[in-house]
Design an enzyme around this catalytic site. Sequence first.
Site, PDB file in Angstrom:
ATOM      1  N   ALA A 179     -47.247  57.146  18.931  1.00 58.58           N
ATOM      2  CA  ALA A 179     -46.987  55.852  18.299  1.00 58.58           C
ATOM      3  C   ALA A 179     -45.566  55.405  18.624  1.00 58.58           C
ATOM      4  CB  ALA A 179     -47.170  55.967  16.783  1.00 58.58           C
ATOM      5  N   ASP A 204     -54.033  44.907  18.545  1.00 57.08           N
ATOM      6  CA  ASP A 204     -52.919  44.171  17.956  1.00 57.08           C
ATOM      7  C   ASP A 204     -51.733  45.081  17.661  1.00 57.08           C
ATOM      8  OD1 ASP A 204     -54.305  41.764  18.021  1.00 57.08           O
ATOM      9  OD2 ASP A 204     -55.252  42.130  16.084  1.00 57.08           O
ATOM     10  N   GLY A 205     -52.000  46.345  17.333  1.00 58.26           N
ATOM     11  CA  GLY A 205     -50.913  47.285  17.092  1.00 58.26           C
ATOM     12  C   GLY A 205     -50.090  47.530  18.342  1.00 58.26           C
ATOM     13  N   GLU A 209     -46.082  46.642  19.157  1.00 57.12           N
ATOM     14  CA  GLU A 209     -45.086  47.544  19.753  1.00 57.12           C
ATOM     15  C   GLU A 209     -44.314  46.854  20.872  1.00 57.12           C
ATOM     16  OE1 GLU A 209     -45.581  51.543  20.965  1.00 57.12           O
ATOM     17  OE2 GLU A 209     -47.261  51.907  19.602  1.00 57.12           O
ATOM     18  N   GLY A 246     -58.729  46.769  21.704  1.00 58.63           N
ATOM     19  CA  GLY A 246     -58.586  47.286  20.349  1.00 58.63           C
ATOM     20  C   GLY A 246     -59.803  47.008  19.499  1.00 58.63           C
ATOM     21  N   ARG A 317     -63.412  51.550   8.719  1.00 59.43           N
ATOM     22  CA  ARG A 317     -62.604  51.748   7.515  1.00 59.43           C
ATOM     23  C   ARG A 317     -62.220  50.413   6.868  1.00 59.43           C
ATOM     24  NH1 ARG A 317     -59.056  52.482  11.849  1.00 59.43           N
ATOM     25  NH2 ARG A 317     -56.997  51.462  11.705  1.00 59.43           N
ATOM     26  N   GLU A 503     -49.418  46.483   9.855  1.00 54.00           N
ATOM     27  CA  GLU A 503     -48.507  47.560   9.473  1.00 54.00           C
ATOM     28  C   GLU A 503     -48.044  47.330   8.039  1.00 54.00           C
ATOM     29  OE1 GLU A 503     -47.785  50.229  11.252  1.00 54.00           O
ATOM     30  OE2 GLU A 503     -49.004  49.561  12.945  1.00 54.00           O
TER      31      GLU A 503
END
Length: 529
Positions: A179, A204-205, A209, A246, A317, A503
Site C-alpha cells: 500500500a 479508485d484507491g 495514491e 478496480g 463487503r 479512505e
Amino acid sequence: MTGQRDNMDNQPSLLSSKLLLNDRQVEVLLSRASLTWKEIRKGKEGLYSIFGTANSHTVQVCDIVAVHKTEDESDTETERRRKKTEQHVFTVSFVRKLRPHQKQCSDVTFHCANQEQCEQWVRATNELLSLLTDRPKSLLVYINPYGGKQRGERIYEQKVAPVFRRAGIFTDVIVTERANHARDHLKTEADLDKYDGVVCVGGDGMFSEILHGLVTRTQTDHNVDQNQTEAELVPCSLRIGIIPAGSTDCVCFATVGTNDPVTSALHIIVGDSQPMDVCSVHHNDVFLRYSVSLLGYGFYGDLQADSERRRWLGPTRYDLSGVKTFLRHNFYEGSISFFPAEDSAGHPRDKLPCRFGCRICQDSKDEQNEMSAEKKKSGDDSGGGWRTLNGKFIAVNSASMSCACPRCPKGLSPSAHLADGTTDLILVRKCSRLDFFKHLLRHTNKHDQFDHPFVEVHRVRKFSFQPRCHDFTSPEEPIEHPKTTSFSSAQTSAVSCWSCDGELLQQAAIQVSVQHQLIRLFARGIEEQ
C-alpha cells in the site's frame, strides 16, 4: 453529418491516390484534418467515386493511432513473395466508436502500386501525427496487482500494452508491492522529467495514491506548505491516466463514461486532457488528504468503517456493510459553515451535467482569476458570504464530481462539474428510515434525489464541519455505535468519521477547500450521445 462531410470534402488535400482496399479500388484523400477513402465504381461514363455513407469513410487525423508499412496478409506466403515487387501495403490504426462512450482500435490496410507511393503515404501521415504535440511519448505506469479482482496485471498486458506499443509509446512499468508504494515512489524517487504522464492500473484507491504522490511532489518542488489551508497550490504539469481495474472505478466512469480499459488507453494515446478540481482536507491547520470524488460523513463514513473490517469479503463487503449501516440508522449533530459559489456556477439541481467541452468549467478559469485578484486586494474572504447551518444529520456529503458508476449511473450529484472550482454539499437531515431509503433509491433511477424536504444541496467553494461532540484523537480508536432499538427512529451516536475517496478520516472536524483544476487527466469528459 452531411454538412460536416462536405466540409471535409472541401478541405485541401495533401495527398490523393487511387489504392486498393479489400480488392476494391478506392480513392484516398489526406488533408491536415482527416483521412477519407471512397469506393470507386465503373459506370457508363467511366470511373466515379461513391460518396454515400456506406461507401465513404472519414477518420480525423487526431483519431489516428499509428500508420506503418505492413506485409500483405491477404494472400498466402507464396503469393506474397510473388507480389513483393508489385504491391506494397500500409496500415492505418485509428480510434473507432464501438458503442456509447466505448472505443476500440481498428485497422484499415491499403495496397499501393509501388514502394515509393507506399512510403509517401506513411511519411505524409506520420508528419501530420508529429504535429500533435499533446500526445505522450513516454509514460510511467503503476500497476496494482491486488486491487479489485486482482486482474490489474492481466488487463494491462493483454489489453493496454499492445495498444501502447502500436502507438510507439515508451513505458516504464512498476508493479506495486505494498500500500502507498506508488505514492511514496512519486513523492521522492521518480524522475518525472523523463515522462509525459503517469498511468495507474487499478481502482479508485490506486488513483488516489497517484494523486497524492504527484500533487505532493509538485508542492514540494515549488516550496508550497500543504498544511496552510489558504495556500495556493501549484497545478501538476503531468497528466494522469486511469486504466480501470478496480471494484467500482468511479473516477474513470465519471470522466469517460465507461470502465473499459481499451477506451481509457486510447484517450491516453491521442493525448486527451481533462482538468479536474481537487479538494484539500485539513484538521486544525494540519493537512489530511486530497479528494476528487466523495467526502462522506455519517452514513458513508460508517459504511466505509464497517467495510474496512470485512476486506476479506472483497467487493461484496460494501453490500453487507451498506445494509448493516442502513439498519443502524444513526444520526449525528454538528455545525456546517460554507462559502457558496456565485450564481454563474449553476446549481446542483439545474440538470446541466458536466460534459465534453463543458462551458461552465471553461468559463470558471476567468472567474477564479478575478476572485483571486479580489481576495489579494481585500486580504481574505473570511468576512461576508459564509453561511452556517446547525442540525442533526444522517449524512453530510461533498461530491466534487457526479460520482457515477455502473451501479449508480447518475451518481450522488448528477450535475456536479469536474473543473468549475466547486463541490456540491449534500445534507441529509434526520428523517425516518423509510424516507432515507427513498432518498437512496433515487440514486439508481432518473428521479430528482434532492426532491425531499429533509435533503438540501449547495454548490460551494469551501466548507467546514464541526461535530457537537469531541473528535477521536487516535486513528486506531474504534467508532462505537449504539444498538438499534427501534426500526422507525434514528439513533444518536457520539461521532462518525469521514470517508475520503474510500479512505477513512477519523477526525470529524475538518476544513475543505476546492483547489481549482489542480490536476489533469488523459480524458475528455463524457461525450454527448
